[in-house]
Design a protein around this motif. Sequence first.
Motif, PDB file in Angstrom:
ATOM      1  N   MET A   1       0.843  -1.189   0.000  1.00 11.91           N
ATOM      2  CA  MET A   1       0.000   0.000   0.000  1.00 11.91           C
ATOM      3  C   MET A   1       0.883   1.246   0.000  1.00 11.91           C
ATOM      4  N   THR A   2       0.544   2.205  -0.837  1.00  6.56           N
ATOM      5  CA  THR A   2       1.299   3.449  -0.895  1.00  6.56           C
ATOM      6  C   THR A   2       0.876   4.378   0.239  1.00  6.56           C
ATOM      7  N   ALA A   3       1.728   5.355   0.516  1.00  8.52           N
ATOM      8  CA  ALA A   3       1.411   6.388   1.508  1.00  8.52           C
ATOM      9  C   ALA A   3       2.103   7.666   1.070  1.00  8.52           C
ATOM     10  N   GLU A  22      -2.492  10.762   2.128  1.00 14.14           N
ATOM     11  CA  GLU A  22      -3.170   9.649   1.460  1.00 14.14           C
ATOM     12  C   GLU A  22      -2.517   8.366   1.942  1.00 14.14           C
ATOM     13  N   ALA A  23      -3.213   7.641   2.799  1.00 18.04           N
ATOM     14  CA  ALA A  23      -2.632   6.439   3.394  1.00 18.04           C
ATOM     15  C   ALA A  23      -3.744   5.552   3.915  1.00 18.04           C
ATOM     16  N   ASP A 466       6.923  10.842  -0.348  1.00 14.42           N
ATOM     17  CA  ASP A 466       6.576   9.423  -0.393  1.00 14.42           C
ATOM     18  C   ASP A 466       6.984   8.800   0.933  1.00 14.42           C
ATOM     19  N   LEU A 467       6.028   8.250   1.659  1.00 18.98           N
ATOM     20  CA  LEU A 467       6.301   7.671   2.971  1.00 18.98           C
ATOM     21  C   LEU A 467       6.680   6.193   2.901  1.00 18.98           C
ATOM     22  N   ALA A 468       6.504   5.568   1.750  1.00 17.22           N
ATOM     23  CA  ALA A 468       6.819   4.148   1.604  1.00 17.22           C
ATOM     24  C   ALA A 468       8.324   3.966   1.372  1.00 17.22           C
ATOM     25  N   GLY A 469       8.772   2.734   1.407  1.00 18.41           N
ATOM     26  CA  GLY A 469      10.190   2.464   1.186  1.00 18.41           C
ATOM     27  C   GLY A 469      10.996   2.588   2.464  1.00 18.41           C
ATOM     28  N   ASP A 470      12.321   2.532   2.304  1.00 18.88           N
ATOM     29  CA  ASP A 470      13.197   2.562   3.480  1.00 18.88           C
ATOM     30  C   ASP A 470      13.183   3.910   4.185  1.00 18.88           C
TER      31      ASP A 470
END
Length: 534
Positions: A1-3, A22-23, A466-470
């Motif tokens: 899921m993206t955030a 948006e999360a 972008d809150l996703a990823g490392d």
Amino acid sequence: MTALLHVHGAARTVTGSCYLLEAAGRRILIDCGMFQGSKTLKELNYRSFPFDPATLDAVLLTHAHIDHSGLLPKLVKAGYRGPIHATPATVDLCSIMLPDSGHIQEMEVEMLNRRRARKAEARVEPIYTAEDAEACLDQFQPIAYGTWLPLGPDLRARYWNAGHMLGSSSIEFEIGGIAGRSQPFRLLMSGDIGPDAKLFHPDPHGPAGVDLVVCEATYGDRDRPAVTIAERRRQLALEVAAAARRGGALLIPSFAVERTQEVTADLLDAMASGAVPEAPIFIDSPLAAKATRIFLEHVAGLEDGPELARLRTSSQVRITESADQSRGLEKLRGFHIIIAASGMCDAGRIRHHLKNHLWRHDATVLMVGYQAVGSLGRILEDGARAVRIQGDDVRVQATIRKLETYSAHADRQELHDWLAERGPIRGAVALVHAEEVALQAFADMIDGKVAPAGHVLVPTLDSTIDLAGDMPRLIEGPARPPRIPADVVGRQDWHNDVSAFLLDLREALDQAADDRTRAKLLRRLKRALDDGER
């Protein structure tokens, strides 16, 4: 899921706070503030939102100041039907501040339309009316500090005391279900952080061990001397005594909510101690009177609460309610004190008083708050010899002074210490709510120290994190073109330049030796215009 976190305000400027999260399948708006300062920025208030209000699931408000809450009536008018969550004190303050904002806009637009009619220009409409503001209040829902607020199956939030003003908050989010993460993502929106020594409020607080802090940096480029309330009152007394010796009015542009109450309490203390001569203090703001009553209702949760009682009982304090009473103050002579909004001199009754007193040698204007670039307050603070107010040129002959000890914002070291207490910050720090110089100075101070090295983000208007990823990261290039170019945000615009040029031209013509010299100057300007058209 993206955030994703979209930055739609307070990016490389101090006003217009607005962020879209948006999360977890939800669209959550944090703040919906009004832009203040240059006309280029203020024109954004009239444009459509860069998102569809009808698609939002909830709004979370950090505090009641208009640069954080001021477009909520417009949001509701544009189709938002969900809840607006805020602390109980913020709900109470918005119940008076938003209708007052609508009323001011109606009055300002009425005056503007009279000027436009004389020039055969089309009428304009206010962003919203007092009636629109009243309508949006039905959607407010109070939430207490420290209480988790469920926003969806994998999303919740809670409020922390930010120490900035009555009801002010930082908001912590826990976001689950993000791809590649075994633990919930912890996001902290600082809101506005208060200084360590502030009348009425405890020091700001917040959680530790977060992944991303979106942090205000209003005063990220300066350290104020450590000042106690007693020292602040001493400095105020020196300014008031000097204004009294000049013999004219002392004008204090001030936010009606909290700043007015603080300054008035300090003025009464100085008069009671004999540090300054007794004089009438006119609080020219019905909003300030209403705000004082709300403060008294919340006095149990305030430090130094008994200080508020003086505002209600002192014979020196006189509140002007009606417009006629306000206009009647221009007949006064001798030393007296007028406290009126707005704090940046961009609207409200203070503009009338400035127009009436700036040209007087015996008058004093004392700034007690932050002045955004392009605002009338900033132009005066920067030493303008003349200004344009309500269509008239006014020569500045009054003494302009400033006290920074009333700031409701933490300075650089206080922000650094507040951030350090949020550690370990596992991801990044995004800096907002500041101008370029302050942003760069604070970024240099915290990079690799409080924030992970290389992970201090400085978003531009309408950019996305972008809150996703490392690690949280700024997405290169906004998903849609920014509403105004990044290089004009937080700077004086061409409207300011034109006003300054016209005032300089008038001064040059007035000081010219004779009509022949004036004609020569005008011919040169005409040739320059003709060359520009080619």
